[in-house]
Design a protein around this motif. Structure first.
Motif, PDB file in Angstrom:
ATOM      1  N   ARG A  18       0.824  -1.210   0.000  1.00  0.00           N
ATOM      2  CA  ARG A  18       0.000   0.000   0.000  1.00  0.00           C
ATOM      3  C   ARG A  18       0.860   1.262   0.000  1.00  0.00           C
ATOM      4  O   ARG A  18       0.407   2.315   0.425  1.00  0.00           O
ATOM      5  CB  ARG A  18      -0.925  -0.005   1.233  1.00  0.00           C
ATOM      6  N   HIS A  23      -3.254   0.469   6.771  1.00  0.00           N
ATOM      7  CA  HIS A  23      -4.339  -0.372   6.257  1.00  0.00           C
ATOM      8  C   HIS A  23      -5.659   0.083   6.872  1.00  0.00           C
ATOM      9  O   HIS A  23      -5.797   0.103   8.094  1.00  0.00           O
ATOM     10  CB  HIS A  23      -4.050  -1.845   6.614  1.00  0.00           C
ATOM     11  N   VAL A  26      -9.600  -4.680   7.486  1.00  0.00           N
ATOM     12  CA  VAL A  26      -8.981  -5.992   7.715  1.00  0.00           C
ATOM     13  C   VAL A  26      -9.079  -6.799   6.423  1.00  0.00           C
ATOM     14  O   VAL A  26     -10.053  -6.648   5.682  1.00  0.00           O
ATOM     15  CB  VAL A  26      -9.664  -6.787   8.860  1.00  0.00           C
ATOM     16  N   ASP A  27      -8.067  -7.614   6.177  1.00  0.00           N
ATOM     17  CA  ASP A  27      -8.099  -8.490   5.009  1.00  0.00           C
ATOM     18  C   ASP A  27      -8.352  -9.913   5.478  1.00  0.00           C
ATOM     19  O   ASP A  27      -7.674 -10.404   6.381  1.00  0.00           O
ATOM     20  CB  ASP A  27      -6.756  -8.435   4.257  1.00  0.00           C
ATOM     21  N   HIS A 104      -9.096 -12.380  -1.508  1.00  0.00           N
ATOM     22  CA  HIS A 104      -9.427 -12.013  -0.134  1.00  0.00           C
ATOM     23  C   HIS A 104     -10.532 -10.970  -0.112  1.00  0.00           C
ATOM     24  O   HIS A 104     -10.811 -10.317  -1.115  1.00  0.00           O
ATOM     25  CB  HIS A 104      -8.194 -11.504   0.630  1.00  0.00           C
ATOM     26  N   HIS A 106     -11.494  -7.453   1.540  1.00  0.00           N
ATOM     27  CA  HIS A 106     -11.078  -6.307   2.357  1.00  0.00           C
ATOM     28  C   HIS A 106     -12.360  -5.792   2.990  1.00  0.00           C
ATOM     29  O   HIS A 106     -13.327  -5.485   2.286  1.00  0.00           O
ATOM     30  CB  HIS A 106     -10.428  -5.217   1.491  1.00  0.00           C
TER      31      HIS A 106
END
Ligand SMILES: [Zn+2]
Length: 227
Positions: A18, A23, A26-27, A104, A106
């Motif tokens: 990133r 962030h 949460v991923d 995933h 996000h």
């Protein structure tokens, strides 16, 4: 079944992917095509498609309490802006779109105009998302559909359980009948042979002993089965 995932990136971490920025969510690493369901009642604020950038295809839900739930990197979206959603309603499928290094979800939380830590909502995401079938098994949309699904799930479980109990009960009854039957046959057989022995049949007493032994054995085995 609840959603299978692992937290692949926590909230607030600084990561190279990133550009060293924090962030904002949460991923949750999960297989592409995992069903994503709303965890709250609210309204679809926006459906976005950033292509290969940012969160790619995504859905933003405004909860009834005014927070925003951000779902990113989705493969497909099943709702449109302005649509009312309820807990358990299908929002779309998870994917690997946007700036992402693997399949995933996000998930972001925006509260009072700023990003907030959504970690506390992970159990809700797990409970509501995953392999739960569509908006409703019965094709009913909204909260009624969610409740109907729960009822159907519960009823199915109950029926399966009831049937199993019934079969076990029936088998044990049947075993009991066989044991009683062997008892009767053994006793009658013994009596007949003893009478024959008394009337002069040479081996009558011996045979009655054998039949008595056999029926005792059957009783023992049958008794073991029925208990
Ligand atoms: Zn993320």
């Amino acid at each position: 079944m609840p959603m299978k995932f692992r937290v692949s990136s926590e909230y607030g971490v600084l990561e190279e992917i990133r550009g060293g920025r924090e962030h904002h969510g949460v991923d949750l690493a999960m297989p592409q095509g995992t069903e994503l369901h709303s965890i709250t009642s609210g309204t679809v604020e926006r459906v976005v498609n950033h292509g290969a950038d940012n969160i790619g295809r995504g859905v933003i839900v405004r909860t009834d309490s005014g927070e925003l739930h951000v779902y990113g990197h989705m493969d497909s979206v099943a709702v449109h802006a302005g649509e009312r959603v309820f807990p358990g309603e299908l929002l779309g499928m998870s994917g690997n779109t946007g700036h992402s290094s693997g399949p995933h979800l996000h998930f972001g939380l925006i509260k009072d105009g700023g990003f907030a830590d959504p970690t506390g909502l992970i159990p809700d995401l797990q409970r509501y998302s995953g392999e739960i079938a569509g908006p409703s098994i019965l094709g009913i949309k909204g909260p009624a559909g969610w409740v109907a699904d729960k009822v159907v799930d519960h009823a199915a479980e109950h029926v399966a359980h009831g049937a199993r109990e019934h079969i076990i009960h029936w088998l044990s009854e049947a075993a009991g009948v066989l044991v009683d039957l062997s008892y009767g046959i053994g006793l009658i057989g013994c009596s007949v042979l003893i009478i024959l022995g008394a009337l002069g049949l040479r081996d009558g007493y011996r045979w009655s002993g054998l039949v008595f032994g056999a029926y005792s054995l059957i009783r023992l085995l049958g008794g073991g089965l029925s208990r």
